[in-house]
Scaffold this motif. Structure first.
Motif, PDB file in Angstrom:
ATOM      1  N   TYR A   1       8.275  84.105   5.304  1.00 20.11           N
ATOM      2  CA  TYR A   1       8.163  85.325   4.491  1.00 20.11           C
ATOM      3  C   TYR A   1       7.960  84.961   3.030  1.00 20.11           C
ATOM      4  O   TYR A   1       7.108  85.527   2.339  1.00 20.11           O
TER       5      TYR A   1
ATOM      6  N   PHE B   1      16.867  86.938  -0.219  1.00 17.50           N
ATOM      7  CA  PHE B   1      16.418  85.899  -1.162  1.00 17.50           C
ATOM      8  C   PHE B   1      17.166  86.076  -2.484  1.00 17.50           C
ATOM      9  O   PHE B   1      17.637  85.128  -3.092  1.00 17.50           O
TER      10      PHE B   1
ATOM     11  N   ASP C   1      12.396  96.279   9.729  1.00 21.30           N
ATOM     12  CA  ASP C   1      13.143  97.117   8.776  1.00 21.30           C
ATOM     13  C   ASP C   1      12.938  98.597   9.060  1.00 21.30           C
ATOM     14  O   ASP C   1      13.862  99.400   8.979  1.00 21.30           O
TER      15      ASP C   1
ATOM     16  N   SER D   1      -0.532  93.483   2.418  1.00 31.19           N
ATOM     17  CA  SER D   1      -0.677  94.445   1.327  1.00 31.19           C
ATOM     18  C   SER D   1      -1.838  94.104   0.403  1.00 31.19           C
ATOM     19  O   SER D   1      -2.371  94.964  -0.281  1.00 31.19           O
TER      20      SER D   1
ATOM     21  N   LYS E   1      12.424  83.370   7.357  1.00 29.41           N
ATOM     22  CA  LYS E   1      12.618  83.591   5.926  1.00 29.41           C
ATOM     23  C   LYS E   1      11.698  82.701   5.106  1.00 29.41           C
ATOM     24  O   LYS E   1      11.120  83.135   4.110  1.00 29.41           O
TER      25      LYS E   1
ATOM     26  N   LYS F   1       8.086  94.402  -2.388  1.00 27.04           N
ATOM     27  CA  LYS F   1       8.586  94.138  -1.040  1.00 27.04           C
ATOM     28  C   LYS F   1       9.772  93.195  -1.062  1.00 27.04           C
ATOM     29  O   LYS F   1      10.739  93.380  -0.332  1.00 27.04           O
ATOM     30  N   ALA F   2       9.655  92.179  -1.929  1.00 26.91           N
ATOM     31  CA  ALA F   2      10.749  91.211  -2.027  1.00 26.91           C
ATOM     32  C   ALA F   2      12.030  91.896  -2.475  1.00 26.91           C
ATOM     33  O   ALA F   2      13.121  91.448  -2.171  1.00 26.91           O
TER      34      ALA F   2
ATOM     35  N   THR G   1       3.850  92.592  -3.413  1.00 33.42           N
ATOM     36  CA  THR G   1       4.733  91.592  -2.803  1.00 33.42           C
ATOM     37  C   THR G   1       6.075  91.524  -3.526  1.00 33.42           C
ATOM     38  O   THR G   1       7.090  91.299  -2.905  1.00 33.42           O
TER      39      THR G   1
ATOM     40  N   VAL H   1       8.299  91.738   9.887  1.00 29.31           N
ATOM     41  CA  VAL H   1       9.528  92.007   9.127  1.00 29.31           C
ATOM     42  C   VAL H   1       9.546  93.478   8.679  1.00 29.31           C
ATOM     43  O   VAL H   1      10.570  94.155   8.765  1.00 29.31           O
TER      44      VAL H   1
ATOM     45  N   THR I   1      12.731  95.076  -1.631  1.00 32.80           N
ATOM     46  CA  THR I   1      13.146  96.132  -0.710  1.00 32.80           C
ATOM     47  C   THR I   1      13.403  95.663   0.721  1.00 32.80           C
ATOM     48  O   THR I   1      14.273  96.212   1.382  1.00 32.80           O
ATOM     49  N   SER I   2      12.664  94.675   1.223  1.00 37.61           N
ATOM     50  CA  SER I   2      12.862  94.272   2.624  1.00 37.61           C
ATOM     51  C   SER I   2      14.215  93.585   2.779  1.00 37.61           C
ATOM     52  O   SER I   2      14.768  93.048   1.817  1.00 37.61           O
ATOM     53  N   THR I   3      14.731  93.600   4.014  1.00 33.37           N
ATOM     54  CA  THR I   3      16.031  92.958   4.260  1.00 33.37           C
ATOM     55  C   THR I   3      15.931  91.458   3.981  1.00 33.37           C
ATOM     56  O   THR I   3      16.863  90.857   3.454  1.00 33.37           O
ATOM     57  N   VAL I   4      14.790  90.866   4.347  1.00 33.92           N
ATOM     58  CA  VAL I   4      14.598  89.429   4.130  1.00 33.92           C
ATOM     59  C   VAL I   4      14.524  89.135   2.629  1.00 33.92           C
ATOM     60  O   VAL I   4      15.177  88.223   2.124  1.00 33.92           O
TER      61      VAL I   4
END
Lengths: 263, 232
Positions: free
Chosen positions: A245, B16, A212, A256, A242, B6-7, B3, A208, B9-12
Motif C-alpha cells: 500500500y 502508517f 474499508d 486514483s 501494508k 487516502k493515506a 493518495t 484495501v 483516511t484508509s485503515t491501512v
C-alpha cells in the motif's frame, strides 16, 4: 462402535431472519459418540428438533474436510472451536468432556450480517476479491505453464498465502473484526508472482478500499487471526499488504491517478 | 493529491500515521531520558546545565515543542478515529471470547487505548507540573556561568518528596512500559517492514526497549524520594 456415549448442553444463537432480534437457546444433546464430528452432532440435534416440530438450526457446511471454507462458527468463544489449524467441520466431540456446556455463536461483524442462526453473509469477501483479486491473462493460445521462471521460495510463500479458504475466521477472531489477514493473504499471493505484478499498485489500493467500504475494522496487530486461521496463514501477509500500500501510494501508479479508471 | 487524502483516511494509511508518529515519540523518549538520567547525579548542577543548554536554543525550542505537540496530536486523533471504526465493525459482541493462543494477544496489546488515555492524562499533568511549573520569578533560580537560570532540579526534587507524586509517576511509567511493549513492534508491523524472520527480533527488542525506558524513568522519583543519590 464406541460404547462411550456423551451428553452435552448446547447454548446456541437462534435468529430466524436478519431483521429479527436473535437470542441464545439451550438444547440437551444426549447419547453422542466421541467420534462424532461437531457438525454431525448438530445434524443429530437437528433430526431430533425436526421430529419435535422445532425449526432446525441453520449452519453452513459443504466439503466437511476442511478445504472449502463454508463452515465456521464460534465454539466456546473460539473461531472454529478449540483445535488449531482446523475448521469447525474438523472438530470432533472427543474434544469436549461428557456433560460440557458448549456455546455456539455466529461470526460477529458488521460486514458479516447474520442471515439465520449460525449462517452469516460473507459476500463482502467476494466483493474484496472482485475489486482486485485477479490477474490479467492473454486469451490467445495456451502458454506453456512453466515458461515463466519463478524462484522456488517465492512460489512456496505465495502458495502458503493462497491456501486461504475465505472462511472468515480471521474476521471473527479479530477484536476489531478486521479483514486484514484475508485481504493481506490475497494481495500477497499475487504480489509474489510475476503474473501479479502488472496490476500490483491498483490491486492493493482497490482491495484495501473495498475492505474499508465493507465496514471491517482496522488491524491492531493482535495476531488472533493467525492463531485462528485454519490454514495457519502468517500475519506477515498483513505486513506485506501494508508495504504494498505504501509503495503504491509513493509510486503514483494508483487507481486514483489512472486516467482511464479501468484496471 | 488523492493518495495523501487516502493515506489519511484508509485503515491501512491511518496505521502508517500511528506507527510513524509512535516511533518518533519513542525517539523523543530517548532524548527525554538522556537528560533525565542526570537526575540520578548527586547534585543538580549537571541537570540544570543541560536544561539551560536546551533553552539557549532560543525560539528553536518553541519550534521543537510545536513539532512534538503535532506528533502527539496526530497519534491521539488518529487513534480515536481508528478505535471508533473498530467498535463500529462489531456492533454485537460475543457472549464468549477466548484467545486461541498467540504471543501478541496480551493485556498490553488489548489495552492500548486504555494505557494511551492514562498516558494522555498524565502528559497534561506532567507538562503543567514541570514545563509550566514554578520558575525564576517564584525563586527557583540558579546561577550558571554568570547567568540566572531556572532551577528545574529543585522543582523536580521537591515534587518527588511528595509520596503521592512518586506513586503516581511510578504507576504511569508501568503503563508506559505496557504501551511500548506492544506499540514498538506494532509500529513496524503497521509500516509493513517486518519480514517474518525479523518480526520476533523486533518484538523482543520492543520488550527490552519498553523495560529499559520504563525502568529508567520509573526509578527517578524513587531515587529522589529515598535520596539514594546521597550515598554516592
Amino acid at each position: 462402535m464406541s460404547k462411550d456415549l456423551r451428553n452435552y448442553k448446547l447454548v446456541i444463537w437462534r435468529q430466524a431472519s436478519p431483521q429479527e432480534k436473535g437470542g441464545f437457546e439451550q438444547y440437551q444433546v444426549d447419547g453422542i459418540s466421541p467420534d462424532t464430528s461437531f457438525l454431525e452432532m448438530l445434524d443429530i440435534l437437528n433430526d431430533r428438533l425436526i421430529k419435535q416440530n422445532i425449526r432446525p438450526i441453520e449452519f453452513d457446511s459443504d466439503c466437511r474436510e476442511g478445504i472449502c471454507g463454508a463452515c465456521g462458527c464460534l465454539v466456546n468463544g473460539q473461531a472454529h472451536g478449540p483445535r488449531q489449524k482446523a475448521t469447525t467441520c474438523q472438530i470432533y466431540m472427543r474434544s469436549f468432556e461428557n456433560g460440557d456446556t458448549i456455546t455456539v455463536e455466529p461470526w460477529r461483524a458488521k460486514a458479516f450480517p447474520v442471515i439465520r442462526d449460525l449462517v452469516v453473509d460473507r459476500s463482502s469477501f467476494d466483493r474484496i476479491i472482485s475489486a482486485g483479486g485477479y490477474i490479467s491473462v492473454k486469451s490467445a493460445k495456451h502458454a506453456d505453464a512453466n515458461a515463466m521462471l519463478i524462484p522456488k521460495p517465492d512460489a512456496d510463500q505465495a502458495f502458503d498465502y493462497a491456501t486461504c479458504i475465505g472462511c472468515g475466521a480471521c474476521v471473527a477472531a479479530c477484536p476489531n473484526a478486521s479483514a486484514s489477514l484475508f485481504t493481506g493473504a490475497k494481495i500477497s499471493q499475487f504480489t509474489l508472482m510475476p503474473q501479479g505484478r502488472v496490476e500490483r499498485e491498483k490491486r492493493v489500493e482497490r482491495m484495501v478500499d473495498q475492505m474499508d467500504r465493507e465496514g471491517f475494522g482496522g488491524c491492531t496487530n493482535i495476531g488472533e487471526c493467525e492463531a485462528s486461521c485454519p490454514k495457519g496463514i502468517s500475519i506477515s501477509a498483513i505486513a506485506t499488504m501494508k508495504a504494498e500500500y505504501l509503495k503504491a501510494a509513493l509510486s503514483g501508479r494508483t487507481e486514483s491517478n489512472a486516467s482511464d479508471g479501468a484496471m | 493529491m488523492l493518495t495523501v487524502r487516502k493515506a489519511l483516511t484508509s485503515t491501512v494509511g491511518r496505521k502508517f500515521i500511528m506507527g510513524a508518529s509512535g516511533l518518533l515519540l519513542v525517539g523523543f523518549l530517548f532524548v527525554h531520558i538522556a537528560t533525565n538520567l542526570l537526575l540520578y547525579a548527586k547534585t543538580g548542577e549537571s541537570f540544570n546545565a543541560a536544561v539551560a543548554r536546551l533553552w539557549s536554543l532560543g525560539s528553536l525550542v518553541y519550534l521543537l515543542e510545536l513539532g512534538l505537540a503535532a506528533l502527539f496530536a496526530s497519534h491521539i486523533v488518529v487513534a480515536i478515529t481508528l478505535k471508533r471504526g473498530h467498535r463500529e465493525a462489531r456492533p454485537d459482541s460475543y457472549r464468549m471470547s477466548v484467545s486461541k493462543g498467540t504471543v501478541h494477544n496480551n493485556p498490553a496489546s488489548r489495552n492500548m487505548a486504555v494505557t494511551g488515555i492514562i498516558l494522555l492524562v498524565f502528559l497534561i499533568l506532567h507538562i503543567l507540573q514541570f514545563r509550566f511549573g514554578p520558575g525564576i520569578s517564584e525563586g527557583y533560580s540558579v546561577v550558571i556561568n554568570g547567568k540566572t537560570e531556572r532551577d528545574l532540579y529543585r522543582v523536580v526534587t521537591e515534587a518527588f518528596k511528595n509520596p503521592i507524586y512518586v506513586a503516581l509517576y511510578v504507576a504511569v511509567m508501568l503503563f508506559l512500559g505496557s504501551h511500548l511493549r506492544h506499540g514498538f513492534w506494532s509500529a513496524f508491523q503497521s509500516l509493513g517492514v517486518l519480514a517474518p524472520r525479523i518480526s520476533k527480533v523486533i518484538y523482543a527488542l520492543g520488550f527490552c526497549l519498553a523495560f529499559v525506558l520504563a525502568a529508567a524513568f520509573l526509578f527517578i522519583p524513587i531515587w529522589i524520594y529515598f535520596d539514594l543519590g546521597a550515598g554516592l
